[in-house]
Design a protein around this motif. Structure first.
Motif, short mmCIF file in Angstrom:
data_model
loop_
_atom_site.label_atom_id
_atom_site.label_comp_id
_atom_site.label_asym_id
_atom_site.label_seq_id
_atom_site.Cartn_x
_atom_site.Cartn_y
_atom_site.Cartn_z
N ALA A 104 0.84 -1.20 0.00
CA ALA A 104 0.00 0.00 0.00
C ALA A 104 0.87 1.24 0.00
N TYR A 105 1.88 1.21 0.84
CA TYR A 105 2.81 2.33 0.94
C TYR A 105 3.46 2.61 -0.41
N VAL A 106 3.93 1.55 -1.03
CA VAL A 106 4.59 1.69 -2.32
C VAL A 106 3.64 2.29 -3.35
N GLU A 107 2.40 1.82 -3.33
CA GLU A 107 1.43 2.27 -4.31
C GLU A 107 1.12 3.75 -4.13
N ILE A 108 0.91 4.13 -2.87
CA ILE A 108 0.56 5.52 -2.60
C ILE A 108 1.73 6.44 -2.93
N GLN A 109 2.94 6.01 -2.59
CA GLN A 109 4.10 6.84 -2.91
C GLN A 109 4.21 7.03 -4.42
N GLN A 110 3.93 5.96 -5.14
CA GLN A 110 3.99 6.07 -6.61
C GLN A 110 2.91 7.03 -7.11
N LYS A 111 1.72 6.94 -6.53
CA LYS A 111 0.63 7.82 -6.94
C LYS A 111 0.96 9.28 -6.62
N ARG A 112 1.53 9.47 -5.43
CA ARG A 112 1.89 10.84 -5.02
C ARG A 112 2.89 11.42 -6.01
N ARG A 113 3.82 10.59 -6.39
CA ARG A 113 4.83 11.08 -7.32
C ARG A 113 4.18 11.50 -8.64
N LEU A 114 3.23 10.70 -9.07
CA LEU A 114 2.53 11.01 -10.33
C LEU A 114 1.80 12.33 -10.24
N GLN A 115 1.29 12.65 -9.05
CA GLN A 115 0.55 13.91 -8.87
C GLN A 115 1.48 15.07 -8.57
N GLY A 116 2.75 14.79 -8.57
CA GLY A 116 3.71 15.86 -8.31
C GLY A 116 3.87 16.20 -6.86
N LEU A 117 3.38 15.35 -5.98
CA LEU A 117 3.53 15.61 -4.55
C LEU A 117 4.89 15.11 -4.07
N ASN A 118 5.26 15.60 -2.93
CA ASN A 118 6.51 15.15 -2.35
C ASN A 118 6.39 13.69 -1.94
N ALA A 119 7.19 12.86 -2.52
CA ALA A 119 7.12 11.46 -2.15
C ALA A 119 8.48 11.04 -1.60
N SER A 120 8.44 10.44 -0.45
CA SER A 120 9.72 9.98 0.10
C SER A 120 10.21 8.86 -0.81
N SER A 121 11.51 8.84 -1.03
CA SER A 121 12.02 7.81 -1.93
C SER A 121 11.83 6.45 -1.25
N LEU A 122 11.63 5.48 -2.08
CA LEU A 122 11.26 4.18 -1.54
C LEU A 122 12.49 3.42 -1.08
N VAL A 123 12.74 3.48 0.19
CA VAL A 123 13.81 2.65 0.71
C VAL A 123 13.15 1.41 1.30
N LEU A 124 13.50 0.29 0.77
CA LEU A 124 12.81 -0.93 1.19
C LEU A 124 13.74 -1.95 1.82
N HIS A 125 14.88 -1.49 2.28
CA HIS A 125 15.77 -2.42 2.95
C HIS A 125 15.09 -2.91 4.23
N MET A 126 15.29 -4.17 4.53
CA MET A 126 14.51 -4.76 5.61
C MET A 126 15.35 -5.56 6.59
N ILE A 127 14.79 -5.71 7.74
CA ILE A 127 15.39 -6.61 8.72
C ILE A 127 14.37 -7.68 9.09
N PHE A 128 14.76 -8.92 8.95
CA PHE A 128 13.88 -10.04 9.32
C PHE A 128 14.43 -10.66 10.60
N LYS A 129 13.57 -10.72 11.60
CA LYS A 129 14.01 -11.33 12.83
C LYS A 129 13.17 -12.57 13.10
N GLY A 130 13.82 -13.64 13.44
CA GLY A 130 13.05 -14.84 13.75
C GLY A 130 13.95 -16.05 13.83
N ASN A 131 13.41 -17.09 14.43
CA ASN A 131 14.17 -18.33 14.58
C ASN A 131 14.25 -19.07 13.26
#
Lengths: 202, 325
Positions: free
Chosen positions: B82-109
């Motif tokens: 959802a976040y990705v989609e909205i950021q893309q839409k915002r960019r299309l409308q010329g709004l300030n969109a934070s660049s998509l940093v999607l680096h992740m941390i997975f924690k678990g056994n």
């Protein structure tokens, strides 16, 4: 050895092309291998001239046997032998004449084995109603040829006035196919055919 | 020409000769023949490529939702999408969109689905157009840390290059910081951080590992935490979920588990959980248990002179071991 089959509706000029093309490639006599409808093979040697007068006629279904001729085609710097097959004409439906039915069955059987398919269409009779006018079977051959790969259409009788008109029609109708305008009688387009064949030799 | 085709052709020839079928029918047959032999060839190539190319987002999401448990992870993935989609839409409308940093941390056994989810994410992002290739490169300490000065940066760069357009997945990421002050692991971390900034649109870095160790790792390297906006916790599966997973695995392999065998499986899983805690293996343990039982079943059946279909598909109680060993 590559098997190159020449086929199309009756009276489009397959045999004329067959013999003239042989002449063009520098043959002055041809050894023809007939397979007649009883499956018997007979080998006859003719001069091209004699063969022409013997084999070509303006009536449909003159050729009833599959004729084979070995041709050497220049490829790169050497030459390669291919077998060129001249076949009886194909028409739609079931013919009442058994010998024609057999001739067609022979043609289709050879089509199955052939590596290179040369499909001849009479470009001059597209807008006329003759046995040589294109019909369902031409579209089928086209479909089959395209799925096989080494396939081209010869738009024959291009020397006639209606021929050019017909060529335009064919180009529109068979967009995905390589179409060579030819005249078997006047030896037009033979160079392209030779190139096409040598390109597709296996 | 195969003999089967030869027969067919001869048969058709005869039919034509007798005037039973039209010439068109013969030709049609040839067309179909040529096409099937062709499509069979093409299909193999196509299947391989099409699978990668034309996956629709829905298909992959479906696959994700078919995974058992992982409710938190699934909602997180939805959130990210959802976040990705909205950021893309915002960019299309010329709004300030934070660049998509999607680096992740997975924690678990181990065995909680980290790699599986990472792989799916790669495909999801590809379908969404965020990643070019969407593949997953799995690396560990040895792939990143060099043996002499200057070697580490080279190795890291090599791995990043392979991960371009996809996901670089570093399992047990804390091992990079393990070796103390003089270890080249630190250099690897620095090189990774630099690459994350330089190519932030071209690849996604996922660090994975045990929760506790990961937390310590991030504490020790405060610069790192802020660079990974997405943290996903992979909870241990409940025993019921593990049984569901077992059912799925068994079904995939076309086997069934008898009732008493299922009860035994439950016991084994529960006792493992108590004795070994976080090292118990979760879904991986289930897979190992099932694969072992399939082998045991094969041995059990090999003495039998005659096997019914039921025999072949049923895993019985005696096929399951008490433990992994």
């Amino acid at each position: 050895m590559s098997n190159c089959i020449l086929l199309g509706k009756p009276n489009v000029g397959k045999t004329s092309f067959f013999l003239n093309f042989a002449e063009y490639l520098g043959m002055n006599s041809c050894i023809l291998e007939f397979t007649d409808f009883e499956g018997k093979k007979s080998v006859k040697k003719y001069s091209i001239k004699a063969a022409k007068s013997y084999l070509i006629s303006s009536t449909a279904f003159k050729t009833k046997e599959v004729c084979k001729m070995k041709l050497s085609i220049p490829i790169y710097k050497g030459k390669t032998d291919i077998v060129l097959l001249d076949t009886g004409g194909l028409i739609d439906g079931i013919n009442k004449d058994e010998s024609i039915r057999i001739s067609m069955a022979e043609t289709l059987k050879h089509l199955y084995i052939a590596n290179i398919i040369i499909h001849m269409i009479d470009a001059s009779s597209i807008y006329k109603k003759q046995t040589s006018t294109i019909s369902e079977i031409d579209y089928q051959i086209n479909q089959y040829g395209n799925s096989k790969g080494a396939y081209c259409i010869l738009a024959n009788k291009i020397d006639l006035r209606e021929g050019l008109e017909g060529l335009e029609f064919l180009k529109k109708e068979f967009k995905d196919t390589y179409i060579i305008p030819t005249s078997a009688l006047k030896q037009i387009g033979f160079k392209e055919v030779r190139k096409f064949v040598s390109r597709n030799i296996e | 020409m195969t003999s089967k085709n030869r027969k067919e052709i001869d048969y058709l020839y005869e039919l034509i000769r007798r005037g039973d079928i039209r010439s068109n029918d013969f030709l049609n047959h040839l067309i179909i023949n040529a096409k099937t032999s062709r499509t069979m060839e093409d299909q193999r190539i196509k299947e391989a490529t099409a699978k990668e190319c034309q996956e629709s987002l829905e298909d992959i999401m479906k696959e994700l939702h078919q995974l058992i448990g992982l409710t938190e992870v699934k909602s997180m993935v939805n959130e990210i999408l959802a976040y990705v989609e909205i950021q893309q839409k915002r960019r299309l409308q010329g709004l300030n969109a934070s660049s998509l940093v999607l680096h992740m941390i997975f924690k678990g056994n181990p065995g909680t689905g980290k790699t599986t989810v990472a792989r799916l994410l790669g495909r999801i992002f590809k379908a969404r157009g965020l990643l070019e290739k969407g593949h997953l490169i799995e690396v560990e300490r040895a792939d990143l840390v060099g043996e002499y000065i200057g070697h580490t940066a080279l190795k890291v760069r090599q791995q990043i290059k392979e991960g371009m357009g996809g996901i670089l997945f570093i399992d047990e990421a804390y091992s990079l910081a393990r070796g103390g002050e003089k270890d080249f692991g630190k250099e690897a971390i620095d090189a990774l951080v630099k690459a994350m900034e330089d190519y932030k649109d071209d690849f996604i870095l996922i660090l994975a590992g045990y929760e506790e160790e990961m937390d310590n790792f991030l504490k020790v390297n405060p610069g790192l935490k802020s660079r990974f906006p997405i943290h996903i916790d992979f909870k241990d599966y409940s025993i019921e979920e593990l049984i569901d997973i077992a059912d799925l695995m068994v079904e995939e392999r076309q086997y069934t588990v008898s009732k008493s065998a299922r009860a035994k499986l439950y016991n084994v899983l529960a006792s493992k959980r108590i004795n070994e805690g976080r090292y118990s293996g979760n879904a991986r343990l289930v897979r190992n248990l099932i694969e072992r039982s399939i082998r045991k079943q094969a041995v059990r059946l090999s003495d039998k002179p005659y096997c019914t279909r039921d025999d072949l598909i049923t895993l019985k109680r005696e096929d399951f071991m008490d433990g992994e060993g």
